[in-house]
Design an enzyme around this catalytic site. Structure first.
Site, PDB file in Angstrom:
ATOM      1  N   HIS A 135      79.250 -65.608  -9.092  1.00 45.54           N
ATOM      2  CA  HIS A 135      78.097 -66.484  -8.830  1.00 45.54           C
ATOM      3  C   HIS A 135      77.115 -66.566 -10.003  1.00 45.54           C
ATOM      4  O   HIS A 135      76.297 -67.484 -10.032  1.00 45.54           O
ATOM      5  CB  HIS A 135      77.329 -66.006  -7.596  1.00 45.54           C
TER       6      HIS A 135
HETATM    7 ZN   LIG Z   1      81.907 -63.434  -1.490  1.00 45.99          ZN
END
Ligand SMILES: [Zn+2]
Length: 374
Positions: A135
């Site tokens: 992320h």
């Molecule tokens: Zn995850």
């Protein structure tokens, strides 16, 4: 046959922890290591354990900005400020903790050690169970991730002239990696994840397919709540296999987040770890090197078993292998020990999942396949 494989780990990693209330538990790689060692899958023919080495500033700057790296280091040394917060450092998802910079840089360097061993043909497969922090953005900490080791590894392979197939099976969209290559055609990203209407990060719909030169080289497969093994593999076979065949990658990078397993406290899919084993077997059938990283996975025991199973497939130890590391294994017990039992799926569950799976397969076939001549 055992594959030349590297398991990336060292005790140095055990010095660092997220705050105790945080769901991301850095004990998982240690537990995976203990389990695979007990199975004789950490040494012996072709297999070795390799320590991670901190990524250098030059390596980190292939993806992250100098401003962000400075803020991360400063926060790690306990001098956190509002500039850092504006980049996501110091939120409840990405808290400040002691040594966070050193830990993140060591983990990223571990994934890069795997990439380098593959590039120098020393191994055909490598696994960094500490990695998979998909992320993180160039200037953003996000979703428990500070340094995006998998984006960096894809960059290193691409710089070496390799065509990279990035596959992300974490239950959350691998947004940091997808956006890193959103306008490029040398790195094809495929992410299978739970419907972003339900789950973080809220992006990763099937119609997000890349842009410019990268149009068609970002593939998102959002899956309905309750997706089970058969439905998942149906989507994998219908979407990933033809695209891999058409793209003809030189190398695979797989983020193997185990939070798509049934019983994960942060998500709502219904998979068993057999899916992880099956997917790796499919990747290996293309006879290209595979760099595997960890990722999410918040039921710790299930995650550890899934990653140990994934490693056993990746390194080439299978049930037909009579002896590993000099130890005769009771192969049925051993397989049974790592593999989840098949889950019973109700007809009601099939009726709710199957149409949504078909819809996403059709959408990708319509929008993405023609770009690849499929
Ligand atoms: Zn995850």
């Amino acid at each position: 046959m055992m594959r030349k494989s590297a398991f990336i780990y060292s005790k140095e990693l055990e010095k660092y922890h997220y705050p105790p209330e945080h769901p991301f538990n850095t004990i998982r790689p240690r537990k995976v290591r203990e389990l695979v060692e007990s199975l004789g899958l950490l040494s012996g023919e072709g297999i070795r354990e390799v320590p991670p080495k901190s990524a250098t500033r030059v390596e980190l700057k292939k993806f992250h900005t100098a401003r962000y790296l400075h803020a991360l280091k400063t926060a790690s040394d306990n001098k956190w400020d509002s500039d850092a917060l504006s980049m996501g450092i110091g939120t409840s998802d990405c808290p400040v903790f002691k040594g966070m910079y050193e830990y993140s840089v060591l983990v990223a360097g571990g994934t890069l050690v795997g990439a380098k061993l593959i590039l120098s043909n020393e191994v055909d497969a490598a696994f960094n169970p500490s990695g998979g922090l998909h992320h993180a953005g160039p200037e953003r900490a996000s979703g428990f991730c500070y340094i995006n080791d998998v984006a960096l590894a894809c960059m290193v392979f691409a710089e070496a002239g390799k065509k990279v197939l990035y596959l992300d099976v974490d239950v959350h969209y691998g947004d940091g990696v997808a956006y890193a290559f959103y306008d490029r055609s040398d790195v094809l990203t495929i992410s299978f994840h739970e419907n972003p209407r339900v789950l973080f990060p809220g992006t990763g719909f099937a119609d997000e397919i890349g842009q410019g030169l990268g149009k068609g080289y970002c593939v998102n497969v959002p899956l309905p709540v309750g997706t089970y093994d058969d439905a998942y593999m149906e989507a994998f076979k219908a979407i990933a296999l033809p695209l891999i065949g058409a793209f003809k990658p030189d190398v695979f990078v797989i983020q193997s987040g185990a939070d798509a397993l049934a019983g994960d406290p942060l998500a709502h899919l219904h998979l068993t770890n057999n899916v992880y084993a099956d997917i790796i077997e499919h990747l290996l059938s293309f006879h290209k090197p595979v760099l595997m990283a960890g990722g999410g996975g918040y039921n710790i025991d299930n995650t550890v078993r899934a990653w140990a199973l994934a490693w056993s497939v990746l390194c080439g130890a299978d049930s037909s292998c009579p002896a590993v590391g000099g130890v005769m294994l009771q192969t049925t017990d051993w397989q049974g020990g790592l593999r989840d039992r098949t889950l019973v799926i109700s007809s009601q569950q099939r009726e709710s999942v199957e149409p949504a799976i078909q819809a996403v397969i059709n959408a990708i076939k319509l929008k993405v396949f023609p770009i690849h001549g499929l």
